[in-house]
Design a protein around this motif. Structure first.
Motif, short mmCIF file in Angstrom:
data_model
loop_
_atom_site.label_atom_id
_atom_site.label_comp_id
_atom_site.label_asym_id
_atom_site.label_seq_id
_atom_site.Cartn_x
_atom_site.Cartn_y
_atom_site.Cartn_z
N ARG A 147 0.72 -1.08 0.19
CA ARG A 147 -0.20 0.11 0.04
C ARG A 147 1.53 1.38 0.20
O ARG A 147 0.21 2.20 -0.62
N THR A 148 2.07 1.31 0.73
CA THR A 148 2.39 2.31 0.81
C THR A 148 3.73 2.64 -0.26
O THR A 148 4.73 3.91 -0.77
N ARG A 149 3.73 1.81 -1.19
CA ARG A 149 4.80 1.75 -1.72
C ARG A 149 4.91 2.96 -3.39
O ARG A 149 5.40 3.47 -4.02
N GLY A 150 3.23 3.76 -3.38
CA GLY A 150 3.43 4.42 -4.37
C GLY A 150 2.87 5.87 -3.35
O GLY A 150 2.34 6.78 -3.66
N TYR A 187 -8.60 -13.79 2.92
CA TYR A 187 -9.20 -12.20 3.24
C TYR A 187 -8.04 -11.11 3.42
O TYR A 187 -8.11 -10.28 3.22
N LEU A 188 -6.83 -11.98 2.73
CA LEU A 188 -5.68 -10.82 2.33
C LEU A 188 -5.85 -10.25 0.89
O LEU A 188 -5.71 -8.94 1.03
N PHE A 189 -6.63 -10.80 -0.04
CA PHE A 189 -6.93 -10.04 -0.98
C PHE A 189 -7.94 -8.76 -0.46
O PHE A 189 -7.67 -7.54 -0.72
N ALA A 190 -8.76 -9.27 0.46
CA ALA A 190 -10.06 -7.89 0.99
C ALA A 190 -9.62 -7.13 1.74
O ALA A 190 -9.29 -5.52 1.65
N ALA A 191 -7.89 -7.94 2.66
CA ALA A 191 -7.72 -6.79 3.52
C ALA A 191 -6.82 -5.77 2.86
O ALA A 191 -6.81 -4.62 2.28
N GLU A 192 -6.60 -6.48 0.95
CA GLU A 192 -5.23 -5.61 0.75
C GLU A 192 -6.70 -4.23 0.00
O GLU A 192 -5.70 -2.70 -0.45
N ALA A 193 -7.17 -5.19 -1.03
CA ALA A 193 -8.38 -3.31 -1.34
C ALA A 193 -8.86 -2.40 -0.38
O ALA A 193 -8.93 -1.38 -0.88
N HIS A 194 -8.62 -3.34 0.61
CA HIS A 194 -9.09 -2.62 2.12
C HIS A 194 -8.44 -1.38 1.69
O HIS A 194 -8.62 0.20 2.18
N LEU A 195 -7.63 -1.32 2.10
CA LEU A 195 -5.90 -0.61 2.21
C LEU A 195 -5.48 0.53 2.11
O LEU A 195 -5.03 1.53 1.75
N ALA A 196 -5.94 -0.22 0.04
CA ALA A 196 -5.93 0.36 -1.17
C ALA A 196 -7.00 1.76 -1.12
O ALA A 196 -6.66 2.88 -1.59
N ALA A 197 -7.83 1.68 -0.50
CA ALA A 197 -8.84 2.58 -0.50
C ALA A 197 -9.35 3.97 0.28
O ALA A 197 -9.41 4.42 0.54
N LEU A 198 -7.91 3.09 1.34
CA LEU A 198 -7.51 4.56 2.72
C LEU A 198 -6.82 5.26 2.20
O LEU A 198 -5.98 5.68 1.36
N ASP A 199 -7.42 6.99 2.41
CA ASP A 199 -7.52 7.69 1.87
C ASP A 199 -5.86 8.15 2.81
O ASP A 199 -4.89 7.91 3.73
N GLU A 200 -4.55 8.93 1.91
CA GLU A 200 -4.01 8.86 1.94
C GLU A 200 -3.12 9.62 3.27
O GLU A 200 -1.86 9.52 4.19
N PHE A 201 -4.11 10.45 3.89
CA PHE A 201 -3.90 10.66 5.58
C PHE A 201 -4.30 9.79 6.59
O PHE A 201 -2.96 10.08 7.21
N VAL A 202 -5.16 9.23 6.32
CA VAL A 202 -4.86 8.31 7.32
C VAL A 202 -3.48 7.26 7.21
O VAL A 202 -2.86 7.39 8.33
#
Length: 200
Positions: free
Chosen positions: A78-81, A170-185
């Protein structure tokens, strides 16, 4: 030559230097708090009971280490971008993770001489997992991820190991959840993974 009160004066330089150092010190302390908060969120995610009760992960030292590795891999992806701040936090979390592993190894009674060798081996395993899980995630291949998880979590007993399909989902779903987080978070160290069964 006379100096007016508004003219540059070398006596101001030490004061300026102290202010700059104080500013850097505050920034470092602020970053440390963010890193500690984010690392706490990630370790909590790796310790969720349902991972061990329903998704086939053994509740052992190595099982918990495998789950923390998987959670960290999702976070790094998630943080690589992310911007510079997010990437700096991620790097400090890598350091914190390996410091924890080093501490755990020493608590197990491994001598100081043996720790660097063991750490090098564990680091190699971690980055090997990073490559394997990333390949499956990038290919959207649930089955490949499930097989990689099974090999890593049950290296000595893959034949009778439980199915890792639920964990892979679960890991696929969790990755999608992280991808949707705002950068401020991400920048404030507040990224959290959802509980298994609730990620969308």
């Amino acid at each position: 030559m006379q100096h007016g009160w508004g003219s540059p004066c070398p006596f101001n330089q030490p004061k300026l230097g102290v202010m700059m150092i104080f500013g850097l010190f505050k920034k470092k302390n602020s970053n440390q708090r963010i890193v500690e908060r984010q690392y706490a969120h990630l370790t909590a995610a790796a310790r969720q009971p349902r991972l061990y009760e329903s998704l086939g992960v053994p509740d052992t030292v190595m099982g918990r280490l495998e789950m923390l590795s998987a959670v960290l891999i999702l976070y790094f992806r998630r943080t690589r971008g992310s911007g510079r701040s997010g990437q700096e936090i991620a790097q400090q979390i890598v350091d914190a993770f390996f410091q924890d592993v080093d501490h755990s190894i020493r608590e197990l009674g491994i001598s100081d001489v043996g720790v660097p060798k063991r750490m090098k081996k564990l680091a190699g395993r971690f980055y090997g997992r990073l490559e394997a899980y990333a390949a499956a995630l990038d290919a959207s291949d649930e089955e490949a991820l499930a097989q990689a998880l099974k090999r890593n979590i049950y290296p000595d007993d893959t034949e009778s190991a439980p199915d890792m399909q639920g964990l892979a989902q679960y890991l696929f779903a969790a990755e999608a959840h992280l991808a949707a987080l705002d950068e401020f978070v991400i920048e404030t160290g507040d990224a959290q993974l959802p509980p298994p069964g609730t990620a969308a």
